[in-house]
Structures are given as C-alpha cells and as structure tokens.
Design an enzyme around this catalytic site. Structure first.
Site, PDB file in Angstrom:
ATOM      1  N   ASP A 176      83.258  33.784  22.277  1.00  0.00           N
ATOM      2  CA  ASP A 176      84.638  34.146  21.888  1.00  0.00           C
ATOM      3  C   ASP A 176      85.664  33.054  22.151  1.00  0.00           C
ATOM      4  O   ASP A 176      86.794  33.155  21.710  1.00  0.00           O
ATOM      5  CB  ASP A 176      85.097  35.403  22.657  1.00  0.00           C
ATOM      6  CG  ASP A 176      84.274  36.623  22.291  1.00  0.00           C
ATOM      7  OD1 ASP A 176      83.678  36.622  21.197  1.00  0.00           O
ATOM      8  OD2 ASP A 176      84.216  37.571  23.091  1.00  0.00           O
ATOM      9  N   GLY A 219      85.125  39.335  18.876  1.00  0.00           N
ATOM     10  CA  GLY A 219      86.349  38.953  19.585  1.00  0.00           C
ATOM     11  C   GLY A 219      87.104  40.208  19.956  1.00  0.00           C
ATOM     12  O   GLY A 219      88.060  40.596  19.304  1.00  0.00           O
ATOM     13  N   ARG A 220      86.625  40.890  21.022  1.00  0.00           N
ATOM     14  CA  ARG A 220      87.244  42.156  21.408  1.00  0.00           C
ATOM     15  C   ARG A 220      88.642  41.938  21.972  1.00  0.00           C
ATOM     16  O   ARG A 220      89.549  42.702  21.735  1.00  0.00           O
ATOM     17  CB  ARG A 220      86.374  42.859  22.451  1.00  0.00           C
ATOM     18  CG  ARG A 220      86.170  44.328  22.148  1.00  0.00           C
ATOM     19  CD  ARG A 220      85.133  44.914  23.037  1.00  0.00           C
ATOM     20  NE  ARG A 220      84.151  43.891  23.390  1.00  0.00           N
ATOM     21  CZ  ARG A 220      83.267  44.020  24.357  1.00  0.00           C
ATOM     22  NH1 ARG A 220      83.225  45.104  25.066  1.00  0.00           N
ATOM     23  NH2 ARG A 220      82.415  43.053  24.629  1.00  0.00           N
ATOM     24  N   GLU A 587      70.868   2.309  11.480  1.00  0.00           N
ATOM     25  CA  GLU A 587      70.408   1.468  10.354  1.00  0.00           C
ATOM     26  C   GLU A 587      70.679  -0.022  10.536  1.00  0.00           C
ATOM     27  O   GLU A 587      69.935  -0.854  10.028  1.00  0.00           O
ATOM     28  CB  GLU A 587      71.045   1.959   9.047  1.00  0.00           C
ATOM     29  CG  GLU A 587      72.575   1.938   9.059  1.00  0.00           C
ATOM     30  CD  GLU A 587      73.206   2.530   7.802  1.00  0.00           C
ATOM     31  OE1 GLU A 587      72.453   2.881   6.868  1.00  0.00           O
ATOM     32  OE2 GLU A 587      74.448   2.632   7.744  1.00  0.00           O
ATOM     33  N   GLN A 621      72.936  12.602   4.870  1.00  0.00           N
ATOM     34  CA  GLN A 621      73.913  12.682   5.964  1.00  0.00           C
ATOM     35  C   GLN A 621      75.356  12.740   5.455  1.00  0.00           C
ATOM     36  O   GLN A 621      76.256  13.107   6.199  1.00  0.00           O
ATOM     37  CB  GLN A 621      73.757  11.472   6.901  1.00  0.00           C
ATOM     38  CG  GLN A 621      72.448  11.481   7.643  1.00  0.00           C
ATOM     39  CD  GLN A 621      72.093  10.107   8.198  1.00  0.00           C
ATOM     40  OE1 GLN A 621      72.498   9.748   9.275  1.00  0.00           O
ATOM     41  NE2 GLN A 621      71.337   9.334   7.452  1.00  0.00           N
TER      42      GLN A 621
END
Length: 738
Positions: A176, A219-220, A587, A621
C-alpha cells in the site's frame, strides 16, 4: 574456499571494512510479518548473505511472530544456499502469519526465551507498521522479560548478562505504500505493475464496446496505489481515502464522463481505493459508483475488483533492488548498533538509503489515520509526505480541464520534441507537457520526427548545439528544458531517465527466464549482453536485480585476471547445489573483450565443469509497455518542466527581453533527493563527451552490493554509524519523490 576476493579491491581496504563491521559472535533473526509483499524474499536473501558475509549467524524465523513464540523448528539457522533462487519469487518463503499470542506478555516471554537459547540479540523485521510496533514493544520490554525468565529458572543469570539488550531494525514491506518516512515500501512498485497490466488489458476491451470500467484497487487506509495508477493510465476519476471528493461529486463526475465521451473518447476508467470515503467518512463503493453511472448516464458499466492479484506475481526490478539495498543496510545498522540504539527503520529517500527512528515513523503513520477520522483531509495528504502530495497535485492538473473561456491566454507558443532513440514513457511525458501547457494558456505544438539533422544525435548534445547556435540565430533565445529520456540512463544532471526502468524490467524478466531454462540442465553459465552504450547502469542494476555472478561494465576496467577470477568463482559455485551462472556484459564495456570473446574464454576454461550459452538482448530493451515507474516519472517530471517554462515566460512579460542567459537552457533531473534544473553549460564540465556518460554516477556505489550477494569479498562504503535522520525535514529545495 569461501568466495574470491574481487580483483578490484585492495586487500587493506577489505580488511579494514571487515574489522569495522565484524559480525563474529552475533546472531541475527530475520522474520516477515503481516501481509506479504513482493520483494520480501529479496530482502531476506540480502539479510542472510550480508550477515554470513560479515561473519554473523543468521536465523530464519518462520511464520512471523507466531514462529518466534512457538520456537522449535520455526527458528532455523540459514546458510548461503538457503536463499538461492528466491530473488524472483513473490511473497515470502519464510511465511507470515497474524499472531495474537505476541500481543500478550505471556507470548513475548516465550519468544524472548526462544531467542535467548539461540543467542539471537539482533532482529530484522520485514513488515508493516503493526509488525514494526510489535518489534519496538519487544525491544523496550527485553531486559524485563529476561529478568522474569531468570526468576522462573527458564534461563541462567549468565544468559541475562550476555544477551542483555536486543537491537531491532525494520524494513517496510507493504504493497500500500502507507508508511510515513519512506518514499517507497517494498512491494508497492510490483503491485503497481499488476494494476497497470490489468488497466492496459481492460482499456482495449472497454474501447471496443464504449464501456465505462470501475476498477477497485487495494488500499484500505491509503490511496497511493489508486492515485499512482490513475496518474499512470490517465483515469477519468479517482477516489481516495485521504482526499474525498467535494460535496456534489456525483454530478461533477457525470459531467466529466460525458464531456470526455463528447470529445470522442470511447471509454471511461474510474479507479477506486477499497477504503474510499466521502467528506462525511461514509464509504464510497465501486458498486455505488456503477449504479450512479448507469442511472444518470446510461453507460454500459462494469466493475473489476483486483483483489489479491496485486499482492502476487514476481517482484519488479525496482522492488528487488530496493529490498536488496535495504537488507544490506539493515545488517550494517544492526552491526553498528549499541545497547542505547533505538529501533530504527531503513527507508528510501529520493534514491538514498536512510535510517529513521522507528517509532517516530509509526506515530506519523498513525497521525494520518487520525486526521482522516477527524475529517482533517488536507492534513492527511500533507502527512502522507511530499511524494503523495506531488502525485495528487499533478493528477488534478492533468485530469481536470477548465473551460477555454476560463484559461487566460499567454500568447506564447511552446513546442514539444522527442529526440534520439525511443524510450518507454515518452508518450506519458508528452501528454503531461501538452496538458500542463494548455492549462497555462500556451499554444502547444508537437514537433514530429525529432531533429531530422540530429537523427543520430542525442537530446543532451542537441540542447548544447542549440545553446551554441544562439549567437547566430536569435530565434533560439527562448527558454529550453530537456527531460532525460533514454534506456541507458546516462544523462548528466539526472540520476534517472525515462525508459531506464522499463528496460531494466525487460532485462530482469529475460534473465529470470534464462535462469529457469537452466534448471533442467545443470552446470550451465549464461553470458548476456545488455544495451546502454558506454553506461553500465543496465548491466550493473540488471545484475543486482537478477542475482548475477558478475557484470562487466566500461566504468570499471577489467583485464584477463579478472575474467580468470570470475571463471574460478563459477567453478567453485558448481560444486555447491547452485549449479548455474549468470554473467551480464554491457555492450561497450571493452573493445577487445567482446561478448563472443568472453563466451569462448568461459567455454574453454569451464570445459568439463560447466558449459556456456550467450544471449544478446538487443532492441527488445527499447520496446514494450512502459513500466508504472516510467509513466509516473515521465508524467511528473514533464509537468514540472512545463511549469518552469511558464514561469520563465511570465518573468519576461512586458519586458520584451530575449532569453540570453545560460540558465534558460536546462536539464531537469533528479539528483540525490532533489529535483534540479541545471543549465546545460554548467553540466559540460561533468560530462565525458567521448563516451556520453556523466563523470560521476551514483549507482557505482551499489556495485559492491552485487558482488557481496554473489559471494565475492569486497569492501563496501558504509553510512555513518550514529546518524538517525529526523523524519521528513522539509527544506527549501524541491523534493524528488517519485
């Protein structure tokens, strides 16, 4: 043999580091408690490996506090291999349970007795505010509990003296993001991934049928997930516990939905936090909203409740790195603790790991609930912290458009241009810039196809050239700001750039699959080439998130001896139960030690011990749907850039002046904990132009972390022992919470 020295570490600094942080004779217990969250396993792994690395014993405490109370087979010593292959697993392998017994003194007496028998006097607790409060109470009662146990003859007086104090460090694992004092809790980013995957899928079906969807997310008591997912997907309306809609919201919402339909939008998305309330603290449910839309507007409306899907699945790259950093920091904090050290919580501020007093954070978290109960909603939002407040303000700016007649015209034209290679999250950034520009009264222009002439260039270089061209062409004497967007994360002036998080997730997911493919064939090493130009961010952080054995990067030169040492390290590893290896290579890390060369070297040297495979990840990517982090970051940073342009334009009104000063051409980025506008002219001296990387890069400090977790002996820069930071100081600078 217990892992090799990393060839880059001088012997002296390693010895000093291990003396400074000796865990000899210490026993650390690690437990997960409360609701589970993705990334908890990464935290457990980091605690176990860092603890063993510095010479401490580490114990798993299974099933949270219940296991601590029950003792016996619930408290088990962990070794290096106990935490292998758990980095990519959601939930928690050591289990979690709600525990009533621990709430009683009786239960805590049993727990203390079980810990003392094993000599455990350091606790690492991963959980929410309830779990951390429990740990704090346990710590304050510890000496009293031990005295009582000694009186009852359950432990000896020597044990009381030897184990007289308990040190506690907490890490917040909660999807949350409801804990004050940290910008992100472990699990939040992964939960956002689950939500956004669902929203993306729902959008296509909603569009086909012109439907309205009401999505209920967890998300209380905290609306973070609802708010950020609404911001990331451009939802039409959002309901949060901290910021209830104003009176008469029913009518306003219906007007907004029908206006959007009138603009040829074929769908509406409404996001509701499960704890949503109105200004009278009465619940607002997803069914209620559906009824309203159907009766008032007659739209075809569906409700989707995401539920426990949000807790599940594999942790995102962000959560794995966050949890690994926090786990290592937690062990360091426990080793540096004295009998007087109060319980602390390890948290994230900007991109810095910090330690905060645990109870101050818990009290502040409880203050938010109190403010909501007392209907002081402005206070509730403020107490949630800078990140929450920024998100809410940005959402309002982008979601609510004033009628044209109410927007004062600025008579300024502003252009938005994308330059260089694509990066996921650019669309979110463009959308935010255009909408904020329109709300500020500018006429907005989208420049298609970038700078044609700079087709091979890069935005940062392009901006420098525009700055230089001002002397010849006064048309360029206008405010310009660059928002960093590149998968390589190599823009000077910013710790993060749009697109890098999505690329990192792609690399991490691919590495997970590749590692899984090795489970059928034992003794295999994979060599994976990542993008990034000369910047090793993706290789290094991908290595940390995927649990790689080595990552070769340009910033840390390596030679044949290092390659030899890595091969030997892997040979040793193949003698254990973990019979696979993962090596990442940037790379451009070396002109001569190419991916093929490294593959052939490993194949030759590993003959008869392991075989090799190589994989070049390439342009995948740069593709894919942007991650929640990149959407949110792109949206917020771009909105802020547009506000800066507006303020520059306002300063010049009536003066007819041209923008000649260098501070009108800036890069907007995150630096440590702040959002900074930095003139490109000043950033010149911080840049290595030949290799297109900043001269100093923050993530290089995390390099030893990956090596330690892969069993190399390296020294690690440790934060100052005694410093507990105050909770949320609000300075004049702009906070960079994401």
């Amino acid at each position: 043999m217990d892992g090799h020295d990393s060839p880059q570490t001088p012997k002296g600094s390693l010895r000093k580091f291990l003396e400074q942080l000796s865990g000899a004779g210490k026993a650390i217990g690690v437990l997960t408690s409360g609701g589970d969250a993705q990334g908890m396993n990464a935290a457990v792994r980091a605690v176990v490996r860092m603890g063993i690395y510095v010479g401490a014993k580490v114990y798993f405490i299974y099933e949270g506090y219940q296991g601590m109370v029950d003792g016996g087979s619930n408290i088990v010593e962990a070794d290096w291999e106990s935490v292998s292959s758990i980095l990519q697993v959601g939930g928690t392998i050591i289990g979690s349970a709600r525990c009533q017994d621990f709430r009683t003194r009786e239960g805590r007496l049993k727990a203390a007795c079980n810990l003392v028998q094993l000599g455990i006097t350091s606790l690492c607790v991963i959980g929410g505010d309830g779990s951390l409060t429990g740990a704090h109470i346990f710590q304050t009662e510890w000496s009293g509990l031990l005295e009582e146990l000694a009186r009852d003859g359950k432990i000896s007086t020597e044990q009381v003296q030897k184990h007289g104090h308990l040190n506690v460090v907490g890490m917040v694992g909660s999807i949350d993001n409801d804990f004050c004092g940290t910008d992100m809790t472990i699990g939040t980013d992964s939960a956002l991934h689950r939500i956004i995957e669902v929203v993306d899928a729902i959008m296509t079906t909603a569009q086909s049928h012109q439907r309205t969807f009401v999505l209920e997310v967890m998300g209380r008591h905290c609306g973070y997930l609802a708010l950020v997912s609404a911001l990331a997907c451009g939802a039409d309306w959002v309901f949060l516990p901290e910021s209830p809609p104003e009176e008469g919201w029913q009518e306003n919402m219906c007007i907004k939905l029908s206006e959007n339909r009138a603009r040829k939008k074929r769908l509406n998305i409404i996001i509701v936090a499960e704890g949503a309330i109105d200004t009278q603290n009465k619940p607002i449910t997803s069914e209620q909203i559906k009824e309203l839309v159907v009766t008032q507007l007659g739209y075809d409306t569906r409700v989707t409740i995401l539920g426990h899907v949000q807790r599940g699945g594999t942790p995102s790259a962000f959560d794995r790195i966050l949890a690994s950093r926090m786990g290592v920091e937690a062990v360091v904090a426990l080793l540096q603790a004295t009998p007087e050290t109060p319980a602390c919580v390890v948290s994230l501020s900007g991109n810095q790991a910090v330690r905060l007093p645990l109870m101050e954070c818990v009290q502040m978290t409880q203050e938010v609930q109190k403010a909501m109960d007392e209907r002081r909603f402005k206070d509730a939002v403020r107490l949630r912290g800078r990140s929450f407040e920024n998100n809410l303000n940005t959402y309002k700016r982008l979601a609510i458009k004033l009628p044209d007649s109410e927007i004062p015209k600025s008579n300024c034209n502003v252009g938005v241009v994308n330059v260089g290679a694509p990066a996921a999250g650019m669309n979110a950034a463009v959308r935010a810039a255009v909408r904020v520009g329109i709300s500020e009264g500018h006429k907005m222009f989208a420049v298609y196809d970038g700078f044609e002439g700079f087709a091979k260039g890069q935005a940062y270089l392009g901006l420098l050239e525009l700055l230089a061209a001002r002397q010849k062409h006064e048309e360029f004497c206008v405010p310009m700001v660059m928002v960093p967007a590149t998968v390589s994360n190599n823009v000077p002036g910013s710790d993060f750039s749009i697109g890098a998080d999505t690329a990192l997730n792609t690399i991490t997911d691919t590495c997970d699959r590749i590692k899984q493919s090795a489970s059928g064939t034992k003794r295999r090493v994979f060599i994976i080439e990542t993008m990034g130009g000369f910047c090793g961010y993706l290789a290094n952080m991908g290595g940390l998130a995927a649990g790689a054995d080595a990552a070769y990067i340009f910033e840390e030169p390596f030679d044949i001896r290092d390659l030899q040492s890595n091969v030997e390290h892997l040979t040793e590893k193949m003698k254990t139960s973990i019979q696979r290896g993962l090596v990442l290579r940037n790379e451009s890390c070396s002109e001569n030690y190419t991916t093929d060369f490294i593959y052939q070297l490993y194949s030759e040297e590993g003959k008869g011990v392991f075989d090799c495979r190589k994989n070049v990840l390439g342009h995948m990517q740069q593709g894919g749907a942007p991650s929640p982090f990149d959407r949110n970051f792109g949206t917020k940073i771009s909105a802020r850039a547009m506000q800066w342009i507006s303020s520059k334009l306002r300063e010049s009104v009536g003066k007819g002046k041209k923008f000649l000063s260098e501070d009108c051409v800036c890069v907007l980025g995150i630096s440590k904990r702040t959002l900074l506008f930095q003139p490109v002219a000043e950033l010149k001296k911080e840049t290595d132009f030949e290799h297109r990387i900043p001269k100093e890069q923050w993530w290089l400090k995390l390099r030893p972390l990956m090596k330690i977790l892969a069993k190399y002996k390296v020294s690690f820069e440790v934060s100052d022992a005694s410093q507990l930071e105050p909770v949320q100081p609000r300075g004049p600078e702009e906070p960079a919470a994401i």
